[in-house]
Scaffold this active site. Structure first.
Site: not given
Length: 299
Positions: A179, A278
């Site tokens: 990420e 998210e």
């Protein structure tokens, strides 16, 4: 998620941001389909598969799965191993799995060779479980910067560590997603805070089973120019996260990105993976916000 999970840590941090930032009522994105109440959403199929990050809701996982599937979600993101079967039992995919429960999950990454043995063991243990469960993606991190390790060394360390596990991931049909996060607001000191660094690592590993998790929220804060960046680097991206800037709230007209246009660019580029929402809803009805997110990114 449990108190030991990374999800709760993210949620706690984001609640602090939410408490400090006042937002107006949710506005519909002009270029996106019109909003409606979450219980009467007119779901239509689009070119992108969409999922919802587990930590964004306080609902129990079975309840969350039951409520989001009618909204058009096809998966749940950032789910721990012991929860995978719950998601599958509700007819949804685990779009991104965790390899472990660990408080320092973000800080401990492949940039430091001292971490490699532990990280590789976690992944080696979880990859066969993911294969059996039909989970295609596992998350891992670049890690926080370490004194004495410069950018070039950190890049080479990431390449060396990820290259060791890439063949095993490929053998089992699993993609490891590393990420990209911002180091300006949310994750001070994080090494993988630029697309350039992430792509350099991906090119060094040179495996279709190691990709970037491109978090649009984080990269908008660090770089901007999201659509051009995605188009130029899609070959190295395996997964997307969304979130409104500033504040990581809804992805509608209350924030600075046109997510409908971003989603269209991702789809037009031929992306086949998941885009996972998210964000912390500011709307009193979070499921209305989740439904809006699906509509905005349906292209």
């Amino acid at each position: 998620m449990s108190d030991q999970s990374l999800g709760l840590s993210r949620r706690a941090a984001l609640k602090c941001i939410a408490a400090a930032t006042a937002f107006g009522a949710t506005a519909a994105l002009a270029s996106a389909p019109a909003s409606s109440n979450s219980t009467s959403a007119n779901v239509r199929a689009g070119r992108l598969r969409q999922s919802l990050s587990r930590w964004t809701s306080n609902e129990s996982l079975p309840q969350l799965c039951s409520r989001i599937r009618p909204l058009g979600f096809q998966g749940v993101d950032l789910v721990h191993v012991d929860e995978w079967s719950i998601v599958a039992d509700h007819g949804l995919a685990v779009s991104m799995g965790y390899p472990t429960r660990r408080e320092n999950f973000i800080a401990m990454g492949f940039n430091d060779p001292a971490n490699h043995a532990a990280l590789l063991k976690e992944l080696e243990d979880t990859i066969p479980l993911a294969k059996r469960a039909g989970v295609k993606n596992l998350i891992t991190m670049f890690g926080n910067r370490v004194p004495g390790i410069d950018e070039a060394q950190a890049r080479d360390n990431c390449i060396a560590g990820l290259s060791k596990i890439a063949p095993y991931a490929a053998e089992n049909g699993i993609t490891l997603c590393v990420e990209l996060l911002n180091s300006k607001i949310d994750h001070h000191g994080y090494q993988g805070d630029s697309t350039a660094f992430g792509v350099a690592v991906m090119k060094g590993v040179a495996s279709p089973n190691v990709k970037l998790l491109y978090d649009i929220y984080h990269m908008q804060i660090m770089e901007g120019d999201v659509i051009r960046t995605v188009r130029d680097n899609l070959a190295w991206i395996g997964h997307f996260h969304t979130g409104g800037v500033p504040g990581r709230h809804e992805i509608d007209g209350t924030q600075e990105l046109n997510y409908h246009a971003v989603a269209k660019a991702i789809a037009d580029a031929g992306f086949q993976g998941f885009i996972a929402h998210e964000f912390t809803p500011a709307n009193p009805d979070p499921f209305a916000s989740f439904a809006d997110a699906v509509r905005i990114c349906t292209v």
